[in-house]
Motif scaffolding. Structure first.
Motif, PDB file in Angstrom:
ATOM      1  N   ILE A   5       0.847  -0.982  -0.002  1.00 14.21           N
ATOM      2  CA  ILE A   5       0.019  -0.083   0.094  1.00 14.21           C
ATOM      3  C   ILE A   5       0.775   1.425   0.076  1.00 14.21           C
ATOM      4  N   ILE A   6       0.809   2.174  -0.996  1.00  8.03           N
ATOM      5  CA  ILE A   6       1.511   3.426  -1.181  1.00  8.03           C
ATOM      6  C   ILE A   6       0.488   4.483  -1.198  1.00  8.03           C
ATOM      7  N   ASP A   7       1.029   5.796  -0.859  1.00 10.45           N
ATOM      8  CA  ASP A   7       0.198   6.955  -1.076  1.00 10.45           C
ATOM      9  C   ASP A   7       0.898   7.889  -1.997  1.00 10.45           C
ATOM     10  N   VAL A   8       0.338   8.626  -2.748  1.00  5.59           N
ATOM     11  CA  VAL A   8       1.199   9.598  -3.503  1.00  5.59           C
ATOM     12  C   VAL A   8       0.357  10.929  -3.825  1.00  5.59           C
ATOM     13  N   GLY A  24       4.386  -4.984  -7.210  1.00  2.00           N
ATOM     14  CA  GLY A  24       3.552  -5.467  -6.062  1.00  2.00           C
ATOM     15  C   GLY A  24       2.737  -4.647  -5.672  1.00  2.00           C
ATOM     16  N   VAL A  25       2.833  -3.289  -6.220  1.00  2.71           N
ATOM     17  CA  VAL A  25       1.641  -2.523  -5.353  1.00  2.71           C
ATOM     18  C   VAL A  25       0.360  -2.793  -5.761  1.00  2.71           C
ATOM     19  N   THR A  26      -0.512  -2.992  -4.569  1.00  3.05           N
ATOM     20  CA  THR A  26      -1.714  -3.440  -4.652  1.00  3.05           C
ATOM     21  C   THR A  26      -2.775  -2.193  -4.566  1.00  3.05           C
ATOM     22  N   ASP A  27      -2.302  -1.408  -3.753  1.00  3.10           N
ATOM     23  CA  ASP A  27      -3.220  -0.165  -3.298  1.00  3.10           C
ATOM     24  C   ASP A  27      -2.554   1.022  -3.514  1.00  3.10           C
ATOM     25  N   VAL A  28      -3.173   2.158  -3.892  1.00  3.76           N
ATOM     26  CA  VAL A  28      -2.629   3.371  -3.767  1.00  3.76           C
ATOM     27  C   VAL A  28      -3.846   4.342  -3.194  1.00  3.76           C
ATOM     28  N   ILE A  29      -3.384   5.133  -2.324  1.00  3.62           N
ATOM     29  CA  ILE A  29      -4.118   6.250  -1.658  1.00  3.62           C
ATOM     30  C   ILE A  29      -3.869   7.439  -2.242  1.00  3.62           C
ATOM     31  N   GLN A 188       1.467   3.732   8.432  1.00  2.00           N
ATOM     32  CA  GLN A 188       2.579   4.449   7.228  1.00  2.00           C
ATOM     33  C   GLN A 188       3.854   4.277   8.122  1.00  2.00           C
ATOM     34  N   TYR A 189       4.568   3.300   7.822  1.00  3.93           N
ATOM     35  CA  TYR A 189       5.622   3.120   8.676  1.00  3.93           C
ATOM     36  C   TYR A 189       6.853   3.418   7.994  1.00  3.93           C
ATOM     37  N   THR A 190       6.989   3.974   6.831  1.00  6.18           N
ATOM     38  CA  THR A 190       8.093   4.694   5.999  1.00  6.18           C
ATOM     39  C   THR A 190       7.750   5.618   4.972  1.00  6.18           C
ATOM     40  N   ALA A 191       8.595   6.511   4.677  1.00  8.02           N
ATOM     41  CA  ALA A 191       8.389   7.464   3.947  1.00  8.02           C
ATOM     42  C   ALA A 191       9.492   7.533   2.708  1.00  8.02           C
ATOM     43  N   LYS A 192      10.364   6.340   2.858  1.00 14.19           N
ATOM     44  CA  LYS A 192      11.558   6.084   2.119  1.00 14.19           C
ATOM     45  C   LYS A 192      11.381   4.793   1.074  1.00 14.19           C
ATOM     46  N   ALA A 193      10.301   4.264   0.913  1.00 15.65           N
ATOM     47  CA  ALA A 193      10.219   3.210   0.170  1.00 15.65           C
ATOM     48  C   ALA A 193      10.623   3.323  -1.364  1.00 15.65           C
ATOM     49  N   THR A 194      11.115   2.216  -2.012  1.00 10.64           N
ATOM     50  CA  THR A 194      11.559   2.425  -3.460  1.00 10.64           C
ATOM     51  C   THR A 194      10.490   1.628  -4.076  1.00 10.64           C
ATOM     52  N   CYS A 202       9.170   7.019  -1.515  1.00 12.06           N
ATOM     53  CA  CYS A 202       7.614   6.844  -1.514  1.00 12.06           C
ATOM     54  C   CYS A 202       7.186   6.565  -0.459  1.00 12.06           C
ATOM     55  N   ASP A 203       6.124   6.992   0.407  1.00 13.44           N
ATOM     56  CA  ASP A 203       5.441   6.464   1.484  1.00 13.44           C
ATOM     57  C   ASP A 203       4.632   4.949   1.320  1.00 13.44           C
ATOM     58  N   MET A 204       4.781   4.450   2.454  1.00 13.06           N
ATOM     59  CA  MET A 204       4.282   2.914   2.223  1.00 13.06           C
ATOM     60  C   MET A 204       3.457   2.731   3.545  1.00 13.06           C
ATOM     61  N   SER A 205       2.467   2.017   3.395  1.00 18.43           N
ATOM     62  CA  SER A 205       1.729   1.392   4.792  1.00 18.43           C
ATOM     63  C   SER A 205       1.514   0.012   4.740  1.00 18.43           C
ATOM     64  N   LYS A 206       0.970  -0.365   5.921  1.00 13.54           N
ATOM     65  CA  LYS A 206       0.625  -1.730   6.066  1.00 13.54           C
ATOM     66  C   LYS A 206      -0.448  -1.870   6.951  1.00 13.54           C
ATOM     67  N   THR A 207      -1.328  -2.603   6.831  1.00  9.26           N
ATOM     68  CA  THR A 207      -2.654  -3.021   7.633  1.00  9.26           C
ATOM     69  C   THR A 207      -2.204  -3.636   9.017  1.00  9.26           C
ATOM     70  N   ALA A 208      -3.030  -3.673   9.861  1.00 10.08           N
ATOM     71  CA  ALA A 208      -2.919  -4.143  11.221  1.00 10.08           C
ATOM     72  C   ALA A 208      -2.958  -5.622  10.861  1.00 10.08           C
ATOM     73  N   VAL A 209      -3.635  -6.076   9.920  1.00  2.77           N
ATOM     74  CA  VAL A 209      -3.922  -7.651   9.704  1.00  2.77           C
ATOM     75  C   VAL A 209      -2.552  -7.778   8.892  1.00  2.77           C
ATOM     76  N   SER A 210      -1.861  -7.125   8.132  1.00  2.35           N
ATOM     77  CA  SER A 210      -0.618  -7.451   7.695  1.00  2.35           C
ATOM     78  C   SER A 210       0.432  -7.581   8.886  1.00  2.35           C
ATOM     79  N   LEU A 211       0.637  -6.742   9.775  1.00  3.20           N
ATOM     80  CA  LEU A 211       1.377  -6.787  10.808  1.00  3.20           C
ATOM     81  C   LEU A 211       1.125  -8.061  11.531  1.00  3.20           C
ATOM     82  N   HIS A 212      -0.075  -8.239  11.779  1.00  5.32           N
ATOM     83  CA  HIS A 212      -0.489  -9.662  12.606  1.00  5.32           C
ATOM     84  C   HIS A 212       0.251 -10.643  11.936  1.00  5.32           C
ATOM     85  N   LEU A 213       0.021 -10.902  10.703  1.00  2.44           N
ATOM     86  CA  LEU A 213       0.503 -12.076   9.649  1.00  2.44           C
ATOM     87  C   LEU A 213       2.051 -12.291   9.926  1.00  2.44           C
TER      88      LEU A 213
END
Length: 224
Positions: A5-8, A24-29, A188-194, A202-213
């Motif tokens: 998940i990224i945001d732009v 591999g980007v699945t979602d963009v905000i 949103q755990y980083t602003a330095k994703a490539t 680029c900003d990148m985020s993960k869901t709470a579910v992703s972190l649990h997995l």
């Protein structure tokens, strides 16, 4: 595999969305609007091209909670104007339908910050969230960071039931949460994703579910 998940915004310049999807980007905000009347100049291009590349599209609004351009509105009236501006931009199939919606609350890079006190700020936010939901049927999540929300919301607020998109770039296993929340929806755990196809970081985020997995996989991998 967890969603990528990224945001732009227009700050990310021109993006090759097929390359991003291939990475591999699945979602963009996508930043869609700012305050009242301003539209991100690359929002429509980004939304249509990302959808064409098979990426799920969401939108966020950069909020300017105040008394309006002329300083004559109540916080509630200003919130209604900003919510109406935001939702009008993707209504009537003008843009790809959003998966998620968000309100971005932060101190601006220009140094501007809300002049509202905590009570008025809370009222502004409640009206904005309700107006967006009533118009779209989509709950609007709140994007910010712990220090900012703690400084601008009354400690007794009841927004904890709303989805939280928390920004925290520290190396922690889970981000500390603002007062009133017991969990988050996105981190949103980083602003330095490539990302292939996106110039610069680029900003990148993960869901709470992703972190649990992730935690579950690490736990399973260490079982002896």
């Amino acid at each position: 595999m967890a969603d990528k998940i990224i945001d732009v915004s227009s700050n990310n310049n021109s993006i090759d969305w097929r390359k991003a999807a291939g990475d591999g980007v699945t979602d963009v905000i996508i930043r869609l609007s700012l305050g009242t009347g301003t539209v991100d100049k690359k929002a429509a291009t980004n939304a249509k091209a990302a959808q064409a590349a098979g990426i799920r599209v969401s939108y966020y609004h950069l909020g300017y909670p105040d008394h309006g351009t002329g300083g004559t509105l109540t916080p509630e009236e200003d919130a209604t104007q900003e919510a109406g501006h935001f939702t009008s931009l993707f209504g009537n199939n003008a843009l790809p339908a959003p998966r998620w919606l968000a309100i971005d609350l932060e101190k601006m890079s220009t140094g501007w910050d809300t002049p509202l006190n905590k009570t008025d700020y809370l009222n502004w936010l409640i009206v904005f969230l309700n107006d967006v939901y009533n118009t779209t049927g989509i709950p609007c999540m709140i994007y910010s960071n712990k220090p900012y929300l703690d400084a601008h919301l009354p400690a007794s607020h009841t927004l904890g039931k709303m989805h939280l998109w928390i920004a925290n770039y520290n190396k922690v296993s889970t981000p500390p949460l603002p007062k009133g929340w017991t969990d988050y929806f996105l981190w949103q755990y980083t602003a330095k994703a490539t990302i292939n196809g996106i110039p610069g970081p680029c900003d990148m985020s993960k869901t709470a579910v992703s972190l649990h997995l992730e935690k579950l996989r690490k736990k399973v991998s260490t079982v002896r």
